[in-house]
Design an enzyme around this catalytic site. Structure first.
Site, PDB file in Angstrom:
ATOM      1  N   LYS A 105       0.858  -1.197   0.000  1.00 12.90           N
ATOM      2  CA  LYS A 105       0.000   0.000   0.000  1.00 12.90           C
ATOM      3  C   LYS A 105       0.881   1.229   0.000  1.00 12.90           C
ATOM      4  CE  LYS A 105      -4.524   0.519   0.566  1.00 12.90           C
ATOM      5  NZ  LYS A 105      -5.453  -0.371  -0.079  1.00 12.90           N
ATOM      6  N   GLY A 217     -21.461   6.267   2.554  1.00 12.73           N
ATOM      7  CA  GLY A 217     -20.554   6.719   1.508  1.00 12.73           C
ATOM      8  C   GLY A 217     -21.277   6.857   0.188  1.00 12.73           C
ATOM      9  N   GLY A 219     -18.925   7.279  -2.786  1.00 15.59           N
ATOM     10  CA  GLY A 219     -17.796   7.305  -3.711  1.00 15.59           C
ATOM     11  C   GLY A 219     -17.936   6.153  -4.687  1.00 15.59           C
ATOM     12  N   ASN A 220     -16.857   5.840  -5.374  1.00 10.64           N
ATOM     13  CA  ASN A 220     -16.892   4.806  -6.412  1.00 10.64           C
ATOM     14  C   ASN A 220     -17.465   3.471  -5.906  1.00 10.64           C
ATOM     15  OD1 ASN A 220     -14.967   2.340  -7.376  1.00 10.64           O
ATOM     16  ND2 ASN A 220     -15.663   3.542  -9.117  1.00 10.64           N
TER      17      ASN A 220
HETATM   18  N1  GLU Z   1      -7.223   0.035  -3.571  1.00 15.93           N
HETATM   19  C1  GLU Z   1      -7.975  -1.165  -3.764  1.00 15.93           C
HETATM   20  C2  GLU Z   1      -7.980  -2.024  -2.524  1.00 15.93           C
HETATM   21  O1  GLU Z   1      -7.788  -1.557  -1.417  1.00 15.93           O
HETATM   22  C3  GLU Z   1      -7.501  -1.912  -4.981  1.00 15.93           C
HETATM   23  C4  GLU Z   1      -6.095  -2.352  -4.912  1.00 15.93           C
HETATM   24  C5  GLU Z   1      -5.579  -2.859  -6.257  1.00 15.93           C
HETATM   25  O2  GLU Z   1      -6.342  -2.889  -7.184  1.00 15.93           O
HETATM   26  O3  GLU Z   1      -4.396  -3.153  -6.302  1.00 15.93           O
HETATM   27  O4  GLU Z   1      -8.274  -3.176  -2.590  1.00 15.93           O
END
Ligand code: GLU
Length: 428
Positions: A105, A217, A219-220
């Site tokens: 992350k 929420g 959002g997307n």
């Molecule tokens: N940000 C999204 C998650 O927390 C997607 C991560 C990704 O696609 O690598 O799962």
């Protein structure tokens, strides 16, 4: 290592399941903390000519199953501990979804709403330059997350490709379609949430067409969860909520006979704020931000931020709620979770519930490698198969071990990662 709450929660959940699994010390030592962490300072020339330096992080938790994978967040309150917690969650998420990727992350301490388009592009490119050696299709592959979007990912890909001297679309996912992205990626996370809810209802013998949901929420993830709760399950979404940028507080938009996500999207501004006036004029009740949790519905879907269901508000959850689908990452605190566990709530834990996004990211990287792009039908069919298989492997584990769904999800994922580490000779 000093830890703050978010990371401590992830660790305590891990310790709890490691005990249940009787996980050996070597595996625990590997998995309790991230394998690699980066902290960089990113200089950005602002539009007014001044220089601003932003703190950026990338945490690579574990790559036993494959290259690290996970989003890049732009958040004003980002800390190394939130990024660590989320990187660890990504390891479990990729594992439970049974995709050959590890956990990572990234985050930058910035409120993206304070940036112009040009500043934002320079920040993304600066982040790539600062961390170039850490990334790559076989090393670590970021994606959009809170505060970032497909355009940011395309700048990321472009900057990486320039530095590498090679077109390298597979170094980041969530890119726009036509810019190396996959069809279906935008809706994948919200759709994946609803595939899990559909499977849960099948197992629990609930007729989905008679159900209602309340969503936190807009959002997307929340938008597509709402759309598919209505379209795929035939249910009704009573409310969604959203942060109001000007009033600096959130509001819940409720309609007893069901909200219309397309209409609410049409009155949402570029910063994600739904217009209170236009919603009220269309017959919506505009209530306090926490009203969503108090609704008498069958399914609660927190799809906003971490730590939203707490010891203080867990008591507001109606006894009629049958399923808690954690679309956000880490929406439930440890204290609130203890109450839900005691109450026998059927929880679809975050890293299973929202694994649709990373699963589609995986499909995107496969398509990038092949330089051959699939139809949206092919993507969504594969997504449905992966998500329903993931849900059912956790459900079966929970039945077999008489375990709470969160524990069962950890059991499935930790075991796969530990096995991979053993096969690779990292542990005995
Ligand atoms: N940000 C999204 C998650 O927390 C997607 C991560 C990704 O696609 O690598 O799962």
């Amino acid at each position: 290592m000093s830890v703050s709450n978010a990371y401590e929660i992830a660790r305590q959940e891990f310790d709890h399941v490691a005990d249940m699994l009787d996980l050996d010390e070597e595996a625990r030592a590997f998995l309790r903390d991230p394998k690699k962490e980066y902290h960089v300072r990113i200089p950005v020339r602002m539009d007014d000519g001044s220089l601003k330096i932003f703190d950026g992080f990338r945490v690579q938790h574990n790559d036993a199953l494959g290259p690290n994978k996970g989003g890049l967040r732009f958040a004003a309150n980002e800390t190394i501990d939130t990024v660590r917690m989320l990187a660890m969650k990504m390891t479990w998420k990729c594992s439970v979804a049974n995709i050959p990727l590890g956990g990572g992350k990234g985050g930058v301490v910035v409120d993206p709403r304070d940036l112009s388009v040009g500043e934002r592009e320079r920040l993304v490119r600066g982040y790539v330059r600062a961390l170039f050696p850490a990334f790559g299709p076989r090393k670590d592959v970021p994606a959009p997350d809170m505060g970032t979007n497909a355009q940011d990912m395309c700048w990321f890909m472009d900057e990486y490709s320039i530095l590498a001297g090679n077109y390298t679309p597979g170094t980041v996912t969530g890119k726009p379609v036509g810019g190396g992205g996959s069809l279906g990626r935008t809706e994948a996370t919200g759709l994946g949430v609803i595939i899990c809810v559909r499977e849960a209802m099948k197992q629990l013998g609930i007729d989905s067409t008679k159900t209602t949901a309340a969503i936190q929420g807009f959002g997307n993830v929340a938008q597509y969860a709402a759309i598919h709760f209505i379209k795929m399950l035939g249910g009704k979404v009573k409310c969604v909520s959203c942060w109001n940028r000007e009033e600096k507080k959130s509001f819940t938009f409720l309609k007893e006979d069901g909200i219309d996500p397309a209409f609410l999207m049409s009155i949402t501004d570029a910063y994600g704020t739904v217009s209170n006036e236009k919603a009220a004029a269309a017959g919506y009740q505009v209530l306090d931000g926490d009203a969503w949790i108090k609704q008498d519905v069958d399914v609660l879907i927190p799809a906003a931020l971490e730590k939203q269901i707490t010891a203080e508000n867990v008591g507001f959850i109606s006894p009629n709620v049958k399923i808690l689908a954690e679309a956000a990452n880490g929406p439930t605190t440890l204290e609130a979770d203890a109450v839900l566990r005691e109450r026998g709530m059927f929880v679809i834990p975050d890293f299973l519930c929202n694994a649709g996004g990373v699963t589609c990211s995986y499909f995107e990287s496969v398509q990038n490698d092949q330089n051959y792009y699939w139809s949206v039908e092919e993507v969504l069919e594969k997504l449905d198969y992966k998500m329903s298989t993931a849900f059912n492997s956790v459900y079966e584990m929970s039945v077999e071990k008489k375990a709470y769904m969160r524990d069962a999800a950890y059991m499935v994922s930790i075991k796969r990662v530990a096995d991979a580490m053993r096969y690779r000779g990292w542990i005995k």
